[in-house]
Design an enzyme around this catalytic site. Structure first.
Site, mmCIF file in Angstrom:
data_model
loop_
_atom_site.group_PDB
_atom_site.id
_atom_site.type_symbol
_atom_site.label_atom_id
_atom_site.label_comp_id
_atom_site.label_asym_id
_atom_site.label_seq_id
_atom_site.Cartn_x
_atom_site.Cartn_y
_atom_site.Cartn_z
ATOM 1 N N SER A 272 0.832 -1.200 0.000
ATOM 2 C CA SER A 272 0.000 0.000 0.000
ATOM 3 C C SER A 272 0.871 1.256 0.000
ATOM 4 O O SER A 272 1.667 1.453 -0.910
ATOM 5 C CB SER A 272 -0.960 -0.051 1.189
ATOM 6 N N HIS B 5 -8.152 -5.092 -0.409
ATOM 7 C CA HIS B 5 -6.980 -4.397 0.117
ATOM 8 C C HIS B 5 -6.713 -4.840 1.548
ATOM 9 O O HIS B 5 -7.622 -4.930 2.363
ATOM 10 C CB HIS B 5 -7.210 -2.888 0.071
ATOM 11 N N ASP C 183 -10.197 -3.712 -4.735
ATOM 12 C CA ASP C 183 -9.299 -2.731 -4.139
ATOM 13 C C ASP C 183 -9.327 -1.469 -4.983
ATOM 14 O O ASP C 183 -9.165 -1.528 -6.206
ATOM 15 C CB ASP C 183 -7.868 -3.306 -4.086
#
Length: 303
Positions: free
Chosen positions: A146, A271, A241
């Site tokens: 991320s 995610h 996501d």
């Protein structure tokens, strides 16, 4: 995973940073302690302005095959070293590499470019201490998930421009590579789960509130016009996501620039799946994928 996202709690974008940090700390309690490693030590990298960047070094055995500098996720706002230690220990044991967790400064207390600056300082420190960590000049890998994937991506670009450190591989797990908050995966209702469009707006506004700063390469690596000469990349994305499109677009752009890329979209995952060690089967599959890629690299490019 949907049950986690639909638990009825307040969404991240309605929380204060302190509340969001408490949430991720509570989630990390589910992961367990992780496997035993040969050596676990805490140290720090001195930054140019005098502050110290905490590092946790996890060495799986007496002769690690490489060193992975890992930047944790959390939108540059949340996340802390203890929350990622189980993942780091697992990666160390599975890859045979030492893993160095970087505790870069967080926003909004320290806004852009603090996280990128700390990440670069930590990478250079690790490169200078490779023999101390691994006993030899082993291959150096940058990795992250991320926002940490964003930082790992940026480190590969900065190292190329600076002529070093020599990066053997970049492992990018659903990375933030752009700041387009209106692309197809951002607005897809099926993707508004643990990470939503609103929460990414919240993260960006805490980290880089000035829109102009988001155009810089050390914020949005997708803005780079030349991706040639970068290290081989492993890119993982999740089906559900908001970051899927930008991660896959970056993988495609790397390929177009002649960079060796292995990429996989993990179907049915959202995610955050990669870091949920011992909780989600998808995490084990993602770690398998990364471990196989690192093993393939180190077989070709041994210490």
């Amino acid at each position: 995973m949907a049950q986690l996202a639909e638990s009825g709690g307040k969404p991240i974008h309605e929380m204060t940073p302190a509340e969001a940090r408490d949430l991720t700390a509570a989630l990390a309690e589910m992961y367990g302690t992780g496997p035993e490693v040969h050596r676990a030590t805490d140290t720090s990298a001195p930054a140019p302005d005098g502050h110290a960047i905490p590092l946790r070094v996890l060495v799986p055995d007496e002769r690690p095959r490489g060193v992975v500098v890992y930047y944790h996720g959390g939108g540059w706002v949340i996340g802390a070293l203890p929350e990622f230690e189980t993942l780091a220990r697992t990666l160390a044991v599975r890859t045979g590499c030492a893993v160095v967790l970087v505790d870069y400064r967080m926003a909004p207390e320290n806004r852009y470019p603090a996280a990128a600056d700390d990440s670069w300082t930590a990478l250079r420190w690790v490169d200078a201490h490779l023999e101390e960590i691994a006993g030899a000049r082993v291959p150096l890998v940058v990795a992250g998930d991320s926002a940490g994937g964003n930082l790992a991506t940026i480190m590969a670009l900065k190292a190329r421009e600076a002529g070093g450190p020599a990066i053997a591989m970049q492992v990018l797990v659903y990375p933030v590579t752009d700041c387009d908050l209106d692309n197809a995966t951002y607005v897809d209702p099926a993707n508004q789960l643990l990470l939503s469009r609103d929460s990414m707006i919240w993260f960006w506004n805490h980290y880089a509130p000035e829109p102009a700063s988001r155009q810089n390469l050390d914020a949005c690596p997708a803005k780079a016009t030349d991706l040639s000469g970068l290290p081989p990349a492993v890119v993982l994305t999740a089906e559900h996501d908001v970051l899927r499109q930008e991660g896959e677009a970056y993988a495609d752009a790397l390929r177009a620039a002649g960079v060796e890329v292995r990429s996989r979209r993990f179907e049915g995952q959202m995610h955050g799946f990669f870091t949920m060690v011992n909780v989600l089967p998808g995490s084990a599959a993602g770690i398998d994928y990364v471990a196989e890629a690192v093993d393939r690299l180190l077989t070709v490019q041994p210490a």
